[in-house]
Write a protein that holds these residues in place. Structure first.
Motif, short mmCIF file in Angstrom:
data_model
loop_
_atom_site.label_atom_id
_atom_site.label_comp_id
_atom_site.label_asym_id
_atom_site.label_seq_id
_atom_site.Cartn_x
_atom_site.Cartn_y
_atom_site.Cartn_z
N HIS A 51 -19.61 -16.65 36.21
CA HIS A 51 -19.16 -18.04 36.39
C HIS A 51 -19.81 -18.98 35.38
O HIS A 51 -20.11 -20.15 35.66
CB HIS A 51 -19.44 -18.52 37.81
N LYS A 52 -20.06 -18.42 34.17
CA LYS A 52 -20.56 -19.24 33.07
C LYS A 52 -19.45 -19.36 32.03
O LYS A 52 -18.33 -18.93 32.26
CB LYS A 52 -21.82 -18.60 32.50
N GLY A 53 -19.76 -19.94 30.88
CA GLY A 53 -18.74 -20.14 29.85
C GLY A 53 -19.24 -19.74 28.48
O GLY A 53 -20.44 -19.65 28.24
N ALA A 54 -18.29 -19.50 27.56
CA ALA A 54 -18.65 -19.13 26.19
C ALA A 54 -17.70 -19.81 25.22
O ALA A 54 -16.51 -19.96 25.50
CB ALA A 54 -18.61 -17.62 26.00
N VAL A 55 -18.26 -20.23 24.09
CA VAL A 55 -17.47 -20.74 22.97
C VAL A 55 -17.71 -19.79 21.80
O VAL A 55 -18.86 -19.57 21.40
CB VAL A 55 -17.87 -22.17 22.58
N VAL A 56 -16.63 -19.23 21.24
CA VAL A 56 -16.74 -18.25 20.16
C VAL A 56 -16.11 -18.83 18.89
O VAL A 56 -14.94 -19.21 18.89
CB VAL A 56 -16.05 -16.92 20.52
N ILE A 57 -16.91 -18.91 17.83
CA ILE A 57 -16.41 -19.30 16.51
C ILE A 57 -16.21 -18.02 15.71
O ILE A 57 -17.12 -17.20 15.61
CB ILE A 57 -17.41 -20.21 15.79
N SER A 58 -15.03 -17.83 15.14
CA SER A 58 -14.78 -16.62 14.35
C SER A 58 -13.75 -16.91 13.27
O SER A 58 -12.82 -17.68 13.46
CB SER A 58 -14.28 -15.49 15.25
N SER A 59 -13.95 -16.24 12.12
CA SER A 59 -12.99 -16.34 11.02
C SER A 59 -11.91 -15.27 11.15
O SER A 59 -10.95 -15.27 10.37
CB SER A 59 -13.71 -16.18 9.67
N GLU A 60 -12.06 -14.37 12.12
CA GLU A 60 -11.09 -13.30 12.32
C GLU A 60 -10.15 -13.68 13.46
O GLU A 60 -10.52 -13.64 14.64
CB GLU A 60 -11.80 -11.98 12.64
N LEU A 61 -8.92 -14.06 13.12
CA LEU A 61 -7.96 -14.51 14.13
C LEU A 61 -7.66 -13.43 15.17
O LEU A 61 -7.55 -13.74 16.36
CB LEU A 61 -6.67 -15.01 13.46
N PRO A 62 -7.50 -12.15 14.78
CA PRO A 62 -7.27 -11.13 15.81
C PRO A 62 -8.39 -11.06 16.84
O PRO A 62 -8.16 -10.77 18.01
CB PRO A 62 -7.17 -9.83 15.00
N GLU A 63 -9.62 -11.33 16.41
CA GLU A 63 -10.76 -11.33 17.33
C GLU A 63 -10.62 -12.45 18.34
O GLU A 63 -10.80 -12.25 19.56
CB GLU A 63 -12.06 -11.49 16.54
N LEU A 64 -10.28 -13.65 17.89
CA LEU A 64 -10.13 -14.78 18.80
C LEU A 64 -8.96 -14.55 19.76
O LEU A 64 -9.08 -14.83 20.96
CB LEU A 64 -9.90 -16.07 17.99
N ILE A 65 -7.86 -14.03 19.25
CA ILE A 65 -6.68 -13.80 20.09
C ILE A 65 -6.97 -12.72 21.14
O ILE A 65 -6.54 -12.83 22.30
CB ILE A 65 -5.47 -13.39 19.22
N GLY A 66 -7.72 -11.69 20.76
CA GLY A 66 -8.01 -10.61 21.68
C GLY A 66 -9.08 -10.93 22.71
O GLY A 66 -9.12 -10.32 23.78
#
Length: 506
Positions: A451-466
């Motif tokens: 029940h926590k949260g995460a913000v992910v910065i990535s230059s790899e769009l497939p990583e963000l989408i997945g």
């Protein structure tokens, strides 16, 4: 390279490794973090000199014994490390010939150096003034300077360790095209990379290492090699999905940013964050997508205790209450944690051991009257070593000796030890193999399942989408759109990553 064996205290890095490279080809060396790829290349280039390993190196038909890196360079072997070895306060010309300066009558011939610098820069497609300081050009151009420097040394075998790890898509493609051109000039290249799509597109042959041993060599064209085939060789099993299965359990908004505006630290006239607003719900993984220089890292660091830039305006709300995060200590106290994109310079103190690194962000948790409890420190480190599968002989081992993937797990452990409600991760899988990526995705998912949260910065769009439940797009310091996972595709995200006006949220 025949039967190469190399050991460090407590670990055998290479065990009877064989590598055969044909002249004029691009040969990829693949494997998980800790497989021995970089160590093997350091043996080949003389960084690990003859006498510190066993086995034989035969180069152009002759046995060779390199006692240092200069000896390998005299033979035409040049290595470009993942951490670029350039002097930031010196010019491009000075870097190109550093230690190899053209001389005349006992003095450096700067006129010849300038002329040759322009020729070399033209060769690699670098359109800069040769007098430009290295610190004033981007990472992509610095990588080209390194390659031009290799040409200045009359390279015959070029070794590149993760050459595109820190590059955006455009710069990566330019570098790969340059490597194809060197092949046409008869230069042989060995490339280490975790970007399997790049390996598949550029390599003639792939050698796979696992646990310090040679597993197989594949002829890309004849063997019909694809990414799944490379992964199977690297991890020793089929990896049916690049992301662990997850059923999101998303709750209420607990972290919110409103109209966040920040100036550049060196220029009051330049805004690096411009009225950005976003929110994170409990149990949610939120992505930040943007091209290099879009302002994603600046946004994250400025929120984390105003670690970057000069605050202008905006509000941060935690659990519905506005808070002021004027320092890193304030941010940690309010449940924020930030995993930097630069684990070696910012994320870790490379002089520390694993156990010290894990408790470094909040040693007060295991301190009595201001003194850290050594027994508890060891216990905590062992717990994270087990739960995050950190590969190290001991928690007393220096973090500098760990592979990139295991260093990243130590950074994650450090911030998870602070028990954050929101974990911000900046390029968390950069330079990390596919197996370690899968494990890190699982760590992020386990965190948000609490029940926590995460913000992910990535230059790899497939990583963000997945990985992410929602994705915000960033362009020139502004959040330009919001896309739900079900609607996310690379084309839509790219449109919003290059949009100057805010798009309607999904």
């Amino acid at each position: 390279m025949r039967s190469i064996t190399k050991a460090f205290p407590g670990v055998k890095a290479l065990a009877d490794v064989n590598l055969a490279v044909r002249e004029g080809e691009i040969h990829a060396v693949c494997g998980e973090n800790g497989a021995g790829k970089s160590t093997l290349m350091k043996v080949l280039s003389g960084v690990h000199p003859y006498g510190t390993y066993s086995g034989d190196i035969v180069y152009r038909g002759e046995p060779v014994r390199f006692h240092d890196i200069r000896a390998s360079e005299r033979a035409g072997i040049v290595i470009i490390h993942q951490e670029l070895a350039l002097a930031p306060n010196m010019s491009i010309t000075e870097n190109l010939f550093l230690g190899n300066e053209p001389r005349r009558h006992g003095a450096i011939d700067w006129k010849t150096a300038q002329r040759r610098a322009r020729e070399l820069m033209k060769l690699v497609g670098l359109q800069e003034d040769p007098d430009t300081l290295i610190r004033d050009i981007g990472v992509g151009k610095q990588q080209l300077v390194e390659i031009a420097r290799a040409f200045a040394k009359e390279v015959r075998l070029l070794i590149l360790d993760e050459p595109t790890a820190a590059l955006n898509e455009h710069d990566s493609q330019h570098l790969l095209d340059l490597l194809r051109g060197t092949r046409e000039r008869g230069i042989t290249s060995i490339i280490i990379s975790h970007k399997l799509n790049e390996i598949e597109s550029i390599a003639d042959t792939i050698t796979i290492l696992r646990d310090g041993r040679t597993i197989e060599s594949l002829d890309v064209e004849a063997d019909g090699v694809n990414e799944d085939r490379i992964v199977r060789g690297m991890v020793g099993r089929e990896l049916s999905s690049r992301f662990p299965e997850r059923t999101p359990d998303i709750g209420e908004v607990f972290f919110e940013v409103r109209d966040w505006t920040v100036r550049h630290p060196a220029s009051d006239e330049r805004l690096v964050c411009k009225g950005s607003s976003f929110h994170v719900r409990r149990g949610e993984i939120v992505g930040l997508a943007g091209l290099m220089g879009a302002g994603r890292t600046e946004l994250a660091m400025s929120l984390f205790g105003r670690s970057y830039g000069t605050y202008v305006s905006g509000a941060v709300l935690v659990k519905g209450e506005e808070v002021e995060l004027k320092s890193v200590a304030d941010a940690i106290a309010h449940g924020l944690a930030y995993v930097s994109e630069d684990r070696k310079s910012i994320g870790l103190n490379l002089l520390d051991d694993v156990k010290t690194s894990i408790v470094a962000a909040k040693p007060s948790k295991i301190a009595t009257r201001g003194v850290v409890d050594g027994v508890r420190e060891y216990q905590v480190a062992e717990e994270y070593r087990g739960s995050l599968k950190i590969k190290t002989p001991s928690v007393d081992e220096g973090v500098v000796k760990l592979s990139g993937g295991n260093q990243q797990k130590v950074v994650l452990a450090k911030w998870m030890f602070t028990d954050p409600d929101l974990l911000i991760l900046d390029e968390p899988t950069r330079g990390i193999d596919v197996g370690a990526k899968y494990e890190i995705y699982g760590i992020i998912q386990r965190l948000v399942s609490q029940h926590k949260g995460a913000v992910v910065i990535s230059s790899e769009l497939p990583e963000l989408i997945g990985l992410c439940d929602r994705i915000y797009t960033v362009f020139e310091g502004t959040i330009t759109g919001e896309v739900a996972r079900r609607d996310a595709d690379p084309e839509l995200l790219m449109k919003q990553m290059t949009a100057t006006k805010k798009s309607p949220t999904s």
